[in-house]
Write an enzyme that holds these catalytic residues in place. Sequence first.
Site, PDB file in Angstrom:
ATOM      1  N   GLY A  29       0.891  -5.231   0.778  1.00 40.78           N
ATOM      2  CA  GLY A  29      -0.330  -5.043  -0.271  1.00 40.78           C
ATOM      3  C   GLY A  29       0.033  -5.166  -1.564  1.00 40.78           C
ATOM      4  O   GLY A  29      -1.178  -6.483  -1.747  1.00 40.78           O
ATOM      5  N   GLU A  32      -1.063  -9.344  -0.356  1.00 39.68           N
ATOM      6  CA  GLU A  32      -1.918  -9.360  -0.548  1.00 39.68           C
ATOM      7  C   GLU A  32      -2.739  -9.122  -1.965  1.00 39.68           C
ATOM      8  O   GLU A  32      -3.722 -10.116  -1.550  1.00 39.68           O
ATOM      9  CB  GLU A  32      -2.396  -8.326   0.659  1.00 39.68           C
ATOM     10  CG  GLU A  32      -1.773  -8.899   1.773  1.00 39.68           C
ATOM     11  CD  GLU A  32      -2.064  -7.607   2.863  1.00 39.68           C
ATOM     12  OE1 GLU A  32      -1.651  -6.551   2.820  1.00 39.68           O
ATOM     13  OE2 GLU A  32      -2.656  -7.533   3.838  1.00 39.68           O
ATOM     14  N   ALA A  78       0.440  -1.109  -0.223  1.00 44.23           N
ATOM     15  CA  ALA A  78      -0.169  -0.035   0.467  1.00 44.23           C
ATOM     16  C   ALA A  78       1.495   1.196  -0.168  1.00 44.23           C
ATOM     17  O   ALA A  78       1.767   1.264   0.109  1.00 44.23           O
ATOM     18  CB  ALA A  78      -0.737   0.086   1.542  1.00 44.23           C
ATOM     19  N   GLU A 132       4.734  -5.121   6.973  1.00 40.77           N
ATOM     20  CA  GLU A 132       3.980  -4.598   7.975  1.00 40.77           C
ATOM     21  C   GLU A 132       4.383  -3.797   9.322  1.00 40.77           C
ATOM     22  O   GLU A 132       4.487  -2.783   9.648  1.00 40.77           O
ATOM     23  CB  GLU A 132       2.079  -4.428   8.286  1.00 40.77           C
ATOM     24  CG  GLU A 132       1.561  -4.006   6.722  1.00 40.77           C
ATOM     25  CD  GLU A 132       1.978  -5.390   5.367  1.00 40.77           C
ATOM     26  OE1 GLU A 132       2.035  -6.475   5.832  1.00 40.77           O
ATOM     27  OE2 GLU A 132       0.449  -6.221   4.996  1.00 40.77           O
TER      28      GLU A 132
HETATM   29  N1  CAA Z   1       4.473   3.511  -0.717  1.00 43.81           N
HETATM   30  C1  CAA Z   1       5.072   4.136  -1.082  1.00 43.81           C
HETATM   31  N2  CAA Z   1       6.122   4.420  -1.959  1.00 43.81           N
HETATM   32  C2  CAA Z   1       6.788   3.068  -1.987  1.00 43.81           C
HETATM   33  C3  CAA Z   1       6.453   1.834  -1.419  1.00 43.81           C
HETATM   34  C4  CAA Z   1       5.517   1.935  -1.028  1.00 43.81           C
HETATM   35  N3  CAA Z   1       4.719   0.891   0.210  1.00 43.81           N
HETATM   36  N4  CAA Z   1       7.729   1.400  -1.567  1.00 43.81           N
HETATM   37  C5  CAA Z   1       8.878   1.809  -2.586  1.00 43.81           C
HETATM   38  N5  CAA Z   1       8.244   2.926  -2.569  1.00 43.81           N
HETATM   39  C6  CAA Z   1       8.651   4.252  -3.209  1.00 43.81           C
HETATM   40  C7  CAA Z   1      10.290   4.509  -2.488  1.00 43.81           C
HETATM   41  O1  CAA Z   1       9.755   5.609  -1.449  1.00 43.81           O
HETATM   42  C8  CAA Z   1      10.828   5.475  -3.237  1.00 43.81           C
HETATM   43  O2  CAA Z   1      10.632   6.403  -3.849  1.00 43.81           O
HETATM   44  P1  CAA Z   1      11.988   8.444  -3.546  1.00 43.81           P
HETATM   45  O3  CAA Z   1      12.563   7.576  -5.603  1.00 43.81           O
HETATM   46  O4  CAA Z   1      10.422   9.248  -3.620  1.00 43.81           O
HETATM   47  O5  CAA Z   1      12.162   7.644  -2.580  1.00 43.81           O
HETATM   48  C9  CAA Z   1      11.231   3.965  -4.397  1.00 43.81           C
HETATM   49  O6  CAA Z   1       9.752   3.638  -4.163  1.00 43.81           O
HETATM   50  C10 CAA Z   1      11.908   3.223  -5.024  1.00 43.81           C
HETATM   51  O7  CAA Z   1      12.309   1.998  -3.541  1.00 43.81           O
HETATM   52  P2  CAA Z   1      13.458   2.072  -2.465  1.00 43.81           P
HETATM   53  O8  CAA Z   1      14.248   3.317  -2.815  1.00 43.81           O
HETATM   54  O9  CAA Z   1      13.039   1.788  -1.652  1.00 43.81           O
HETATM   55  O10 CAA Z   1      13.784   1.120  -3.244  1.00 43.81           O
HETATM   56  P3  CAA Z   1      14.721   0.236  -2.861  1.00 43.81           P
HETATM   57  O11 CAA Z   1      15.442  -1.179  -3.746  1.00 43.81           O
HETATM   58  O12 CAA Z   1      16.515   1.091  -2.119  1.00 43.81           O
HETATM   59  O13 CAA Z   1      13.712  -0.927  -2.331  1.00 43.81           O
HETATM   60  C11 CAA Z   1      11.796  -2.112  -0.927  1.00 43.81           C
HETATM   61  C12 CAA Z   1      13.199  -1.887  -2.104  1.00 43.81           C
HETATM   62  C13 CAA Z   1      12.476  -2.998  -0.078  1.00 43.81           C
HETATM   63  C14 CAA Z   1      10.517  -3.034  -1.978  1.00 43.81           C
HETATM   64  C15 CAA Z   1      11.697  -0.815  -0.154  1.00 43.81           C
HETATM   65  O14 CAA Z   1      11.293   0.167  -0.992  1.00 43.81           O
HETATM   66  C16 CAA Z   1      10.780  -0.922   0.254  1.00 43.81           C
HETATM   67  O15 CAA Z   1      10.880  -1.609   2.126  1.00 43.81           O
HETATM   68  N6  CAA Z   1       9.404  -0.663   0.682  1.00 43.81           N
HETATM   69  C17 CAA Z   1       8.319  -0.696   1.075  1.00 43.81           C
HETATM   70  C18 CAA Z   1       7.782  -1.851   1.634  1.00 43.81           C
HETATM   71  C19 CAA Z   1       6.630  -2.235   2.992  1.00 43.81           C
HETATM   72  O16 CAA Z   1       6.655  -2.304   3.669  1.00 43.81           O
HETATM   73  N7  CAA Z   1       5.550  -2.376   2.100  1.00 43.81           N
HETATM   74  C20 CAA Z   1       4.154  -2.395   3.158  1.00 43.81           C
HETATM   75  C21 CAA Z   1       3.224  -1.384   3.176  1.00 43.81           C
HETATM   76  S1  CAA Z   1       2.213  -1.131   4.055  1.00 43.81           S
HETATM   77  C22 CAA Z   1       0.710  -2.040   3.907  1.00 43.81           C
HETATM   78  O17 CAA Z   1       0.800  -2.577   2.619  1.00 43.81           O
HETATM   79  C23 CAA Z   1      -0.581  -2.724   4.281  1.00 43.81           C
HETATM   80  C24 CAA Z   1      -1.026  -2.958   4.279  1.00 43.81           C
HETATM   81  O18 CAA Z   1      -1.548  -4.024   4.193  1.00 43.81           O
HETATM   82  C25 CAA Z   1      -2.394  -3.373   2.879  1.00 43.81           C
END
Ligand code: CAA
Length: 260
Positions: free
Chosen positions: A111, A114, A66, A134
Amino acid sequence: MSYETILVETQGAVTLITLNRPQALNALSSQVLADLITAFAAFQADPAQRCAVLTGSGDKAFAAGADIKEMADKPAAEFYAEDFFEGWTSKLVKATRKPWIAAVNGFALGGGCELAMMADFIIASENAKFGQPEIKLGVAPGMGGSQRLARAVGKAKAMDMCLTGRMMDAAEAERGGLVSRVVPHADLLPEALKAAQTIAAMPPLAALMNKEMVNLAFETTLDQGLLAERRMFQVLTATQDKAEGMAAFVEKRAGVWQGR
Ligand code: CAA
């Protein structure tokens, strides 16, 4: 129809839907949900379309969850008042009776994992990584991760994933039963589209009922499920496609389906 966050194309009777926010690793914003609801409703409504494939653009992510930036400053009262995340199940999963496949091309986190689990089955690239991280954000899955993951891989792996936030690679996901096949990265879309074309070429009512039957296994007791399965089987024997399918087998030719 044009969309802000996804791409949609049809290939014969197969609809290909691509999450298209590669700069945000295809994070699932409210706009993505709105676009997916419209696209899946169009797929469901078009009698010429029989199966869909959902994938992510770019080589890196199916969807990294998400949209955290959208949620970061949102007050709890709004999450509750909007029943945030509710539309994914009611408007996407429940409203889509036709079969669809998730082709997971990279990160499927939160998400994203999911959403993949909402599909009827998952085909994964060998680069795919699944996770429910999460907990690291101070929350928990909200789009079905705790429920669908536990049903897919069992309590041990689901607890491990949710509590440690660690990722599962494609091989572990296949061993655990989360994905049906793992293929080389370059073969992912061709393989998923081929599977979708195979399903699209099946008798359409039988495809709907096969999907309904398997889903029922997660909602009923064994006895109720077996009864419902027999009734659905018996209903299918009244279709023209059953008469055609069995005649075609006996006559050693391909069946021609009417969808009735
Ligand atoms: N939401 C918004 N933006 C996101 C995102 C997310 N879930 N995941 C990645 N991005 C964005 C980053 O902020 C970044 O944007 P900027 O260039 O503007 O900074 C861009 O995508 C590239 O990401 P990274 O620089 O972080 O890429 P990376 O290769 O270093 O890492 C990753 C990759 C490990 C997937 C890392 O991006 C990450 O950990 N992302 C979040 C994963 C996460 O926590 N997901 C769960 C979200 S909560 C949820 O989903 C609730 C639910 O149950 C529905």
